[in-house]
Design a protein around this motif. Sequence first.
Motif, short mmCIF file in Angstrom:
data_model
loop_
_atom_site.label_atom_id
_atom_site.label_comp_id
_atom_site.label_asym_id
_atom_site.label_seq_id
_atom_site.Cartn_x
_atom_site.Cartn_y
_atom_site.Cartn_z
N TRP A 342 -4.23 -10.76 -4.83
CA TRP A 342 -2.98 -10.42 -3.70
C TRP A 342 -2.09 -11.56 -3.81
O TRP A 342 -1.04 -12.00 -3.60
N ARG A 343 -2.58 -12.95 -2.85
CA ARG A 343 -2.11 -14.21 -2.37
C ARG A 343 -1.81 -14.92 -4.48
O ARG A 343 -0.29 -15.47 -3.77
N PHE A 344 -2.48 -14.74 -4.80
CA PHE A 344 -1.90 -15.47 -6.88
C PHE A 344 -0.59 -13.82 -6.82
O PHE A 344 0.55 -14.81 -7.16
N VAL A 345 -1.08 -12.98 -6.80
CA VAL A 345 0.40 -11.70 -7.09
C VAL A 345 1.91 -12.54 -6.22
O VAL A 345 2.29 -12.44 -6.92
N ALA A 346 1.44 -13.28 -5.16
CA ALA A 346 2.27 -13.25 -3.82
C ALA A 346 2.95 -14.92 -4.63
O ALA A 346 4.40 -14.72 -4.62
N ASP A 347 2.64 -15.35 -4.58
CA ASP A 347 2.90 -16.83 -4.34
C ASP A 347 3.32 -16.59 -6.15
O ASP A 347 4.15 -17.50 -6.63
N ARG A 371 0.09 -5.45 2.26
CA ARG A 371 1.69 -5.82 3.08
C ARG A 371 1.41 -6.70 4.17
O ARG A 371 2.74 -7.33 4.04
N ASP A 372 0.60 -6.41 5.03
CA ASP A 372 1.01 -7.48 6.34
C ASP A 372 0.23 -8.90 6.08
O ASP A 372 0.09 -9.40 6.74
N GLU A 373 -0.73 -9.30 4.56
CA GLU A 373 -1.00 -10.69 4.94
C GLU A 373 -0.19 -11.54 3.75
O GLU A 373 -0.84 -12.87 3.88
N VAL A 374 0.64 -10.72 2.90
CA VAL A 374 1.48 -11.74 2.43
C VAL A 374 2.65 -10.84 1.71
O VAL A 374 2.92 -9.78 2.00
N ASP A 375 3.53 -11.97 0.91
CA ASP A 375 4.39 -11.66 0.93
C ASP A 375 4.59 -10.49 -0.85
O ASP A 375 4.44 -11.29 -1.93
N VAL A 401 -0.40 -1.71 0.59
CA VAL A 401 -0.18 -2.04 -0.34
C VAL A 401 1.68 -2.44 -0.23
O VAL A 401 2.17 -2.94 -0.15
N LYS A 402 1.99 -1.84 -0.46
CA LYS A 402 3.18 -1.13 -0.37
C LYS A 402 3.91 0.22 -0.80
O LYS A 402 3.53 0.55 -1.72
N GLU A 403 4.95 0.63 -0.35
CA GLU A 403 5.24 2.05 -0.55
C GLU A 403 5.96 2.27 -1.04
O GLU A 403 6.02 2.88 -1.63
N ASP A 404 7.42 1.05 -1.30
CA ASP A 404 8.32 1.44 -2.61
C ASP A 404 7.25 0.86 -3.86
O ASP A 404 8.27 -0.62 -4.03
N VAL A 405 6.70 1.20 -4.40
CA VAL A 405 5.88 0.64 -5.37
C VAL A 405 5.41 2.19 -6.59
O VAL A 405 4.96 2.92 -6.22
#
Length: 437
Positions: A342-347, A371-375, A401-405
């Motif tokens: 998830w950090r990879f996805v965000a970065d 959703r609370d740990e990464v952007d 993870v994300k509501e709008d996905v």
Amino acid sequence: MNDILWTPTKERADASTMAEFERFLKDKRGLTFDDYNAMWDWSVTDLDGFWSAIWEYFDVKASAPYTSVMAKRQMPGAEWCPGAMLNFTDQIMKHVDSQPEGDALIVQSETFGRKRLSWTELRDQVASVAAHLRDMGVTKGDRVVAVLPNTETAMIAFFATASIGAIWSLCAPDMGHVAILDRFKQIEPKVLIAQDGYVHAGKTVDRREILAGLETALPSLVQCVTVPFVGDLPQGHMAWDSLLDRDAPYESTQVPFDHPLWIVYSSGTTGNPKPIVHGHGGIILESAKQSLHHDFRRGGRYCWLTSSGWIMWNSQFTALGQGTTVAMFDGAPNYPDMGVIWRFVADEKLDFFGAGAAFFSGCMKAGLTPRDEVDLSALRSLGSTGSPLSSDAYDWIYSKVKEDVWLAPISGGTDLAGAFVLGHPGMPVRAGEMQCR
């Protein structure tokens, strides 16, 4: 029907490649459909009309056109697009001119760290490796095999192989000696490209002994190429980096539509693994069609968490074929913790991320709340396959993870390098259900 978890906005649905394709059919062919199922019915009844529309809409590059979409309508023995001369690699390299310095590949490797290749760099390295393969005597129809992880090396080697009309086959480096031999000895390869070791979950894995055994057991080999990591270059081998030194123009050997592109394999649970051959043209069209269901487009950033031994490795070309950046992750997905992906996805600001259903279930069981740990503001789409995604995992994705996905699980197979059930960017997502045929 199950509860609706997500519905696309009209703006998002109208901006999708699927919607663009529907508008293309209306403008160019005078075709309109009441709904997706009506368009699906047309796609499987008017085969000439549908596949010629896919060819035109996706601007398939060919040096000679087909004389008909289907010359023989029989199974087995169906004959597609006779007369067409093309090369799969051209469908990828056509994107270089429009985004020469844009990101083609992003690679995050536990062994080698992070690398980036622009579209120009990808083309130039493919051309260099192809020139060296020609020097080794590799010609159209020869087999080039590799034991490589999910990194840019495997991508470049594949494109170089395909560009000269040779046939590619790949095994993951964590496969056993017997499993690899059971595959490669059936196809009598001319060149072997392999990495002598790698890092996984913080530990170095030495593969030199197994690779030496492969070389001995494959008498058809004329050259071995090694990516050295744990040891020195074996005698008589060429170093992978030495294949990247050539200032050569990109060239492609034009081949018939059904000329073999790559060989993949059944699992081998009943006897030897069965080699499955896919052709240049079939993979071009299948990938193009599938990109409608993934909503791929130029400028997107895509990753599917996959081993190089899984057919989802091959699916990365579906995204590249539309000018989408492909981000590759090579390493343990739970090291140093389950949040590494998830950090990879965000970065990397990925807008599409896919993985096996077991990965999402593992994150859910580990109590992750990405959703609370990464952007994840860039993330628009999630894919899942490999096994059914449970309704609980659907709920976890939308709550943690994300509501709008847009969540689009798929189901397909190695035998067709494609899917039977996929996502649709204009349809709602229902708990525990895939979206469409």
